[in-house]
Design a protein around this motif. Structure first.
Motif, PDB file in Angstrom:
ATOM      1  N   GLU A   1      10.709  -5.013  13.215  1.00  0.00           N
ATOM      2  CA  GLU A   1       9.206  -3.982  14.041  1.00  0.00           C
ATOM      3  C   GLU A   1       8.280  -3.967  13.229  1.00  0.00           C
ATOM      4  OE1 GLU A   1      10.592  -0.485  15.840  1.00  0.00           O
ATOM      5  OE2 GLU A   1      12.580  -1.089  16.804  1.00  0.00           O
ATOM      6  N   MET A   2       8.886  -3.506  11.899  1.00  0.00           N
ATOM      7  CA  MET A   2       7.072  -3.500  10.964  1.00  0.00           C
ATOM      8  C   MET A   2       6.098  -4.844  10.709  1.00  0.00           C
ATOM      9  SD  MET A   2       6.753  -0.160  10.311  1.00  0.00           S
ATOM     10  CE  MET A   2       5.392  -0.753   9.195  1.00  0.00           C
TER      11      MET A   2
ATOM     12  N   MET B   1      13.832  -1.370  11.534  1.00  0.00           N
ATOM     13  CA  MET B   1      12.721  -0.881  11.419  1.00  0.00           C
ATOM     14  C   MET B   1      12.041  -2.130  11.113  1.00  0.00           C
ATOM     15  SD  MET B   1      11.531   2.049  10.926  1.00  0.00           S
ATOM     16  CE  MET B   1       9.847   1.769   9.942  1.00  0.00           C
TER      17      MET B   1
ATOM     18  N   GLU C   1       0.850  -1.108  -0.028  1.00  0.00           N
ATOM     19  CA  GLU C   1      -0.231  -0.141   0.248  1.00  0.00           C
ATOM     20  C   GLU C   1       1.043   0.989  -0.084  1.00  0.00           C
ATOM     21  OE1 GLU C   1      -2.820   0.286   3.152  1.00  0.00           O
ATOM     22  OE2 GLU C   1      -4.590  -0.380   1.979  1.00  0.00           O
ATOM     23  N   CYS C   2       2.195   1.387   0.989  1.00  0.00           N
ATOM     24  CA  CYS C   2       2.402   2.366   1.088  1.00  0.00           C
ATOM     25  C   CYS C   2       3.764   2.610   0.018  1.00  0.00           C
ATOM     26  CB  CYS C   2       2.838   3.076   2.355  1.00  0.00           C
ATOM     27  SG  CYS C   2       5.033   1.774   2.243  1.00  0.00           S
ATOM     28  N   GLY C   3       3.535   1.657  -0.542  1.00  0.00           N
ATOM     29  CA  GLY C   3       4.426   1.799  -2.217  1.00  0.00           C
ATOM     30  C   GLY C   3       5.911   1.395  -2.013  1.00  0.00           C
TER      31      GLY C   3
ATOM     32  N   SER D   1       7.644   2.491   0.923  1.00  0.00           N
ATOM     33  CA  SER D   1       8.661   3.182   2.566  1.00  0.00           C
ATOM     34  C   SER D   1       8.341   2.114   3.561  1.00  0.00           C
ATOM     35  CB  SER D   1       7.216   4.184   1.925  1.00  0.00           C
ATOM     36  OG  SER D   1       7.546   4.923   1.276  1.00  0.00           O
TER      37      SER D   1
ATOM     38  N   HIS E   1      -3.549  -7.461   5.017  1.00  0.00           N
ATOM     39  CA  HIS E   1      -4.098  -6.484   5.910  1.00  0.00           C
ATOM     40  C   HIS E   1      -5.934  -7.362   6.492  1.00  0.00           C
ATOM     41  CE1 HIS E   1      -6.806  -6.184   2.368  1.00  0.00           C
ATOM     42  NE2 HIS E   1      -5.567  -5.503   1.932  1.00  0.00           N
TER      43      HIS E   1
ATOM     44  N   ALA F   1       6.175   1.323   5.397  1.00  0.00           N
ATOM     45  CA  ALA F   1       5.215   2.071   6.703  1.00  0.00           C
ATOM     46  C   ALA F   1       3.885   1.780   7.086  1.00  0.00           C
ATOM     47  CB  ALA F   1       5.235   4.272   5.846  1.00  0.00           C
ATOM     48  N   CYS F   2       4.068   0.604   5.882  1.00  0.00           N
ATOM     49  CA  CYS F   2       2.502  -0.305   5.994  1.00  0.00           C
ATOM     50  C   CYS F   2       2.422  -1.952   5.765  1.00  0.00           C
ATOM     51  CB  CYS F   2       1.375   0.384   4.387  1.00  0.00           C
ATOM     52  SG  CYS F   2       2.794  -1.104   3.121  1.00  0.00           S
TER      53      CYS F   2
ATOM     54  N   PHE G   1       3.472  -6.386  12.532  1.00  0.00           N
ATOM     55  CA  PHE G   1       2.197  -5.245  12.187  1.00  0.00           C
ATOM     56  C   PHE G   1       1.438  -5.914  10.837  1.00  0.00           C
ATOM     57  CE2 PHE G   1       3.716  -2.826  15.657  1.00  0.00           C
ATOM     58  CZ  PHE G   1       3.089  -2.406  16.136  1.00  0.00           C
TER      59      PHE G   1
END
Lengths: 420, 107
Positions: free
Chosen positions: B70-71, B67, B39-41, B43, B107, B45-46, B74
């Motif tokens: 950690e991501m 990072m 989704e975030c392309g 980065s 998701h 972030a998602c 989720f």
């Protein structure tokens, strides 16, 4: 009015669409889009000099394509501001610059690399308990009342309070931020007169000054928040991020972080109130709230249109456009395109592909706050359905703001129907 | 070119020739392979471009760190030791013959 019934009288569907399109009118918008989408993939909106793109496939191809389409126009005023406004802003040292939403690579990529160190799902989920506490606080204040305007009572302020959490702000009136945000939307996406603009520019400069002070404070006394982390990442290096870019990122969050969420919350709750069986389903199974949020964003996106400008000659929907042509991508239309969604004009919180909506855009500019908005909206539905299971609309006469891109009810009166 | 094999949750296999230098996420998307949302392309972030990479390949390219690690907490489908975010995995010769399993949920 965007009245599809008028269409029959005209010959060419494309020029008929051009004549009938009312860019600032939200009533009748979805009916109008449904009536033209198949025959008219693109038409010219004379009033604003934009080419409106209506089909999902085209919009999905344009949004992530920064080679052929620039995003720099995304936050430009629809109607250019008079020189007096520019002069006033310059005088007040308003140095906000495009860093994300209205910025192309390579700068966009560089800045995004820093912004996503904070604006990401991991960071946002850490706020879940605090968000739920905020919502419960608003709900406590609503209890005991017969009729409540949900916009006034909760959805207007709550997303602004969340932005303050991210910024580490504890001592500021959320109504002030909301007022500044409303003003900025009106100045850029509305059709203001010069008097409004000059008054607005002065308030906008106040808004910027507030941002500058906030960022300065975090630079000297870092906390556990967004601007402080940006300074840590910057580490004094302009090649990573300049101080003005940090100010601009914070200024951006102070708008993007709440206006669209307020509207999205209003839109989703409104549709659930209009479909009491689906509200009841969430009351009985709060696990449905997550997909209800997605269906709400699809069916009634708070961002109905977004802009791009062609960088080179392109052909869209059979129309040849030169470089420099303005495009208005109808996200509202993309979200109801039957090529993507079965029975697209039906609101159904159990829709299996609801999440494939384009309310947050697509590709490099996909909304960085999307996971946060989703979290806020889900918590709102979970807590409201638990507290007021028999809530219902008190009146259904919605007024929407007159802006090109943003849609949401300005009031949402409900009867709480609490057990006595 | 580097050959990559993708395995969908229902067991369907797709093999493609990927150009070195791009991310696995980009390769997947440009080849129309389903199940990597990204989704975030790209980065980080998602966490919606999650995939499981076979152990032999993971040994060569390394596990997630910092990072990305950690991501992955989720990711919608629970992570495993061989989880990676495909936006962070660059196609190199070390990926030749990699078996990349697409998770059931992103998701």
């Amino acid at each position: 009015m965007n009245d599809p019934a008028n269409r029959a009288a005209s010959g060419c569907p494309m020029s008929a669409a051009s004549r009938q399109f009312e860019p600032f009118e939200h009533r009748g918008m979805y009916d109008f889009l449904a009536s033209i989408r198949e025959d008219v993939p693109i038409f010219h909106a004379e009033q604003i000099d934009y080419w409106v793109v209506t089909q999902r496939d085209d919009i999905e191809a344009i949004m992530p394509d920064s080679e052929r389409f620039s995003a720099a126009i995304a936050t430009q005023p629809i109607f250019p501001w008079p020189e007096t406004v520019g002069a006033l802003l310059k005088d007040r040292d308003f140095t906000n610059e495009a860093v994300q939403v209205a910025c192309d690579p390579p700068r966009h990529t560089r800045v995004k690399g820093s912004a996503t160190k904070f604006l990401n799902i991991r960071q946002f989920m850490g706020y879940e308990d605090r968000l739920r506490d905020l919502v419960r606080g608003y709900i406590e204040k609503m209890k005991g009342q017969e009729t409540v305007d949900l916009v006034e009572a909760i959805t207007y302020e709550f997303p602004a309070q969340v932005v303050f959490l991210l910024l580490g702000v504890t001592d500021f009136d959320p109504r002030k931020i909301k007022a500044w945000g409303d003003l900025r939307l009106h100045m850029i996406w509305g059709n203001p007169d010069e008097h409004d603009l000059v008054q607005g520019a002065s308030d906008l400069a106040d808004f910027w000054d507030y941002t500058v002070e906030l960022v300065k404070a975090r630079k000297h006394a870092p906390q556990d928040d967004y601007p402080s982390l940006l300074f840590e990442i910057r580490d004094g290096d302009d090649e990573i991020l300049t101080e003005n870019e940090i100010r601009s990122l914070v200024f951006g969050l102070l708008l993007a972080g709440h206006e669209t969420t307020t509207n999205a919350a209003g839109n989703i709750i409104l549709e659930l109130m209009r479909h009491p069986d689906q509200w009841k389903a969430i009351v009985e199974d709060p696990g449905l709230a997550k997909n209800a949020v997605e269906e709400g964003l699809r069916y009634a996106s708070s961002v109905v249109a977004w802009r791009r400008q062609t960088k080179e000659p392109v052909t869209i929907g059979g129309v040849d456009l030169p470089a420099g042509a303005n495009l208005l991508l109808s996200l509202a239309s993309a979200n109801r395109d039957p090529a993507k969604f079965d029975a697209p004009d039906t609101f159904d919180i159990t829709r299996s592909n609801a999440r494939e909506h384009m309310a947050f855009g697509k590709g490099l500019h996909h909304c960085l706050g999307a996971p946060l908005a989703r979290l806020e909206l889900r918590i709102l539905l979970e807590e409201l359905s638990a507290a007021f299971p028999r809530m219902e609309l008190a009146e259904d006469n919605m007024v929407f703001t007159r802006t090109l891109s943003f849609r949401g009810p300005s009031r949402l009166p409900v009867r709480l129907n609490e057990d006595r | 070119m580097v050959q990559l094999h993708f395995i969908q949750p229902d067991g369907t296999r797709t093999s493609i020739e990927a150009e070195p230098g791009r991310s696995v996420m980009e390769v997947v998307q440009s080849n129309g392979i389903a199940g990597i949302v990204a989704e975030c392309g790209g980065s980080m972030a998602c966490a919606t471009c999650h995939a499981f990479i076979d152990e032999a390949t993971i040994e060569k390219i390394g596990r997630s760190s910092d990072m990305e690690d950690e991501m992955l907490d989720f990711a919608a489908t629970p992570r495993r030791d061989n989880s990676r975010l495909t936006c962070q995995v660059t196609v190199t010769d070390a990926l030749e013959g990699a078996e990349i399993e697409i998770p059931a949920e992103q998701h």
